[in-house]
Design a protein around this motif. Structure first.
Motif, mmCIF file in Angstrom:
data_model
loop_
_atom_site.group_PDB
_atom_site.id
_atom_site.type_symbol
_atom_site.label_atom_id
_atom_site.label_comp_id
_atom_site.label_asym_id
_atom_site.label_seq_id
_atom_site.Cartn_x
_atom_site.Cartn_y
_atom_site.Cartn_z
ATOM 1 N N ILE A 169 11.374 -5.078 3.512
ATOM 2 C CA ILE A 169 10.185 -4.264 3.270
ATOM 3 C C ILE A 169 8.942 -5.110 3.525
ATOM 4 N N ARG A 170 8.234 -4.802 4.592
ATOM 5 C CA ARG A 170 7.007 -5.545 4.907
ATOM 6 C C ARG A 170 5.752 -4.719 4.622
ATOM 7 N N THR A 171 5.849 -3.410 4.712
ATOM 8 C CA THR A 171 4.683 -2.544 4.550
ATOM 9 C C THR A 171 5.007 -1.375 3.625
ATOM 10 N N ALA A 172 3.952 -0.660 3.230
ATOM 11 C CA ALA A 172 4.149 0.541 2.408
ATOM 12 C C ALA A 172 4.941 1.597 3.177
ATOM 13 N N GLU A 173 4.745 1.647 4.491
ATOM 14 C CA GLU A 173 5.490 2.603 5.311
ATOM 15 C C GLU A 173 6.989 2.303 5.266
ATOM 16 N N ASP A 174 7.342 1.018 5.294
ATOM 17 C CA ASP A 174 8.763 0.647 5.170
ATOM 18 C C ASP A 174 9.336 1.152 3.855
ATOM 19 N N TYR A 175 8.568 0.952 2.778
ATOM 20 C CA TYR A 175 9.059 1.349 1.457
ATOM 21 C C TYR A 175 9.144 2.860 1.335
ATOM 22 N N ALA A 176 8.167 3.566 1.917
ATOM 23 C CA ALA A 176 8.156 5.027 1.836
ATOM 24 C C ALA A 176 9.410 5.618 2.478
ATOM 25 N N LYS A 177 9.906 4.991 3.540
ATOM 26 C CA LYS A 177 11.121 5.491 4.195
ATOM 27 C C LYS A 177 12.310 5.437 3.244
ATOM 28 N N VAL A 178 12.342 4.413 2.410
ATOM 29 C CA VAL A 178 13.416 4.293 1.425
ATOM 30 C C VAL A 178 13.196 5.277 0.289
ATOM 31 N N TRP A 179 11.989 5.294 -0.266
ATOM 32 C CA TRP A 179 11.671 6.114 -1.433
ATOM 33 C C TRP A 179 11.872 7.596 -1.157
ATOM 34 N N GLU A 180 11.636 8.023 0.071
ATOM 35 C CA GLU A 180 11.734 9.434 0.420
ATOM 36 C C GLU A 180 13.014 9.779 1.173
ATOM 37 N N SER A 181 13.963 8.868 1.167
ATOM 38 C CA SER A 181 15.184 9.053 1.942
ATOM 39 C C SER A 181 16.161 9.997 1.240
ATOM 40 N N PRO A 182 17.086 10.604 1.994
ATOM 41 C CA PRO A 182 18.123 11.442 1.377
ATOM 42 C C PRO A 182 18.980 10.660 0.381
ATOM 43 N N GLU A 183 19.170 9.366 0.644
ATOM 44 C CA GLU A 183 19.962 8.546 -0.280
ATOM 45 C C GLU A 183 19.350 8.528 -1.673
ATOM 46 N N MET A 184 18.033 8.482 -1.755
ATOM 47 C CA MET A 184 17.361 8.486 -3.052
ATOM 48 C C MET A 184 17.471 9.848 -3.725
ATOM 49 N N GLU A 185 17.386 10.900 -2.942
ATOM 50 C CA GLU A 185 17.427 12.246 -3.507
ATOM 51 C C GLU A 185 18.820 12.580 -4.038
#
Length: 406
Positions: A169-185
């Motif tokens: 994770i280098r940027t907020a965009e990188d983290y957002a991809k994880v936070w909003e991913s189907p895996e998280m849901e």
């Protein structure tokens, strides 16, 4: 500040109004049932392993340290390493499983050398938060290492949550991809799938694969629902595990807590209007484990969330969502502890600042980032009554229920 932050963390779930509840079983019927059928909690867990291969233990508040006295006592029993040998936890990213077992099964020249390795591992962070500040995780890892250090047969720990590493994770965009991913849901089904994968690779002991799974109560329960928004079926981790391994081959056991789903910020909603706790008090707080089916405990209304959602189960009883109950440590003695002394060193501070800023930018955009408060949460040991109210207040509530139900 400390108390405010703690209460914010506890109440981050959506607070729901108190609703009408079905009549609670009488205090006397609960006391008599536990006195007749209840057995010592550790023996209860091992008795379930005689019937089934997997036992799921539903944690109360993640911060409560007292429940880990029981968990470590179960793991330290020679029967566990000999007959079961594997424990899985909700806390911990699946991809860090090899790392944690190298840590817990390694040889170290001294206790100080182990602690240095433990802190280095912990700073990587076992999940998708900037840091997992709950002290009982450190207590658990240290305890499991000590059990393994003294034993010929080592216990293996499986980490079941979403794959994640702050190194990627280098940027907020990188983290957002994880936070909003189907895996998280759909974490519940993913955690169950991760367990199934690791379980299939276990070496059978005495011809059987067995495992203890530790996950929070909303994930542990056996329930599913249809999500209108996505048109999909959402099942809790416990529900998925019973589908994967067999209804009768998985036993779900919950630990005594309070009906956190009904907490309105002022009134502490004890289970069954306080009747469970009053019955335990009349038992002189003697710990017990008991099957829920066809008991007054099982017939008690279930008031809780479903999985990681903010939706609550409606019209269910405890025997609908779990197989067993363990009552250990009265509600007023539950202790929430967070923060680990010395975790955030001068060298590590820039990295934790980076993580906190990215986390808040994605999860709470526009909010001033409380970096200094977060560092104190991680780096300073704090305790607070896990029942929110003070010890004497909770004892008074239980005493009132006892007086009203002679």
């Amino acid at each position: 500040m400390r108390t405010k932050l703690f209460l914010l963390a506890v109440c981050i779930i959506r607070l729901l109004p108190l609703g009408a509840q079905t009549a609670a079983p009488s205090v006397e019927s609960l006391r008599a049932c536990a006195a007749e059928k209840g057995i010592e909690p550790k023996d209860y867990i091992f008795s379930l392993f005689e019937q089934s291969d997997i036992v799921v233990l539903g944690e109360r508040d993640h911060r409560d340290t007292t429940q880990y006295d029981l968990i470590l006592d179960i793991l330290a029993d020679p029967r566990f390493a000999k007959r079961i040998g594997h424990v899985y936890t909700e806390v911990g990213s699946y991809n860090m499983t090899d790392d944690v077992n190298r840590l817990l099964q390694g040889d170290y020249p001294s206790h100080e050398a182990f602690m240095e390795s433990l802190y280095a591992y912990y700073r990587k962070t076992e999940n998708f938060y900037p840091m997992w500040e709950k002290y009982n995780r450190m207590k658990f890892l240290k305890g499991l290492y000590e059990i393994n250090r003294k034993a010929r047969r080592k216990i293996t720990l499986g980490l079941t949550d979403c794959e994640f590493s702050w190194d990627s994770i280098r940027t907020a965009e990188d983290y957002a991809k994880v936070w909003e991913s189907p895996e998280m849901e759909y974490r519940d089904s993913l955690m169950a799938a991760h367990i199934a994968d690791m379980y299939a690779r276990q070496t059978p002991l005495k011809g059987k694969r067995k495992a203890l799974v530790i996950t929070s109560q909303p994930h542990a329960i056996n329930h599913s629902m249809h999500l209108a928004r996505s048109g999909r079926q959402f099942g809790t981790q416990g529900w998925w595990m019973k589908r994967l391994f067999g209804e009768d081959n998985v036993r779900i056991v919950i630990l005594n807590w309070f009906d956190y789903n009904l907490f309105d910020g002022t009134r502490l909603p004890m289970t069954a209007d306080g009747h469970w706790d009053a019955a335990f008090e009349r038992l002189e707080c003697r710990p017990f484990g008991i099957d829920l089916k066809d008991t007054p405990y099982g017939a008690t209304a279930y008031n809780g969330f479903i999985g990681g959602t903010t939706q609550s189960a409606k019209g269910l009883q405890w025997q609908d969502v779990a197989d067993g109950l363990i009552y250990c440590v009265p509600l007023y003695d539950h202790v929430a502890a967070w923060g680990i002394e010395g975790l955030v060193t001068k060298e590590f501070e820039p990295e934790i600042r980076r993580r906190v800023k990215i986390f808040f930018e994605v999860t709470q955009p526009g909010v001033e980032v409380p970096v200094e408060a977060a560092i104190e949460e991680y780096n300073v040991f704090h305790t607070h009554p896990a029942a929110i109210l003070g010890r004497d207040e909770v004892k008074g509530l239980i005493r009132r229920v006892m007086d009203q139900n002679p």
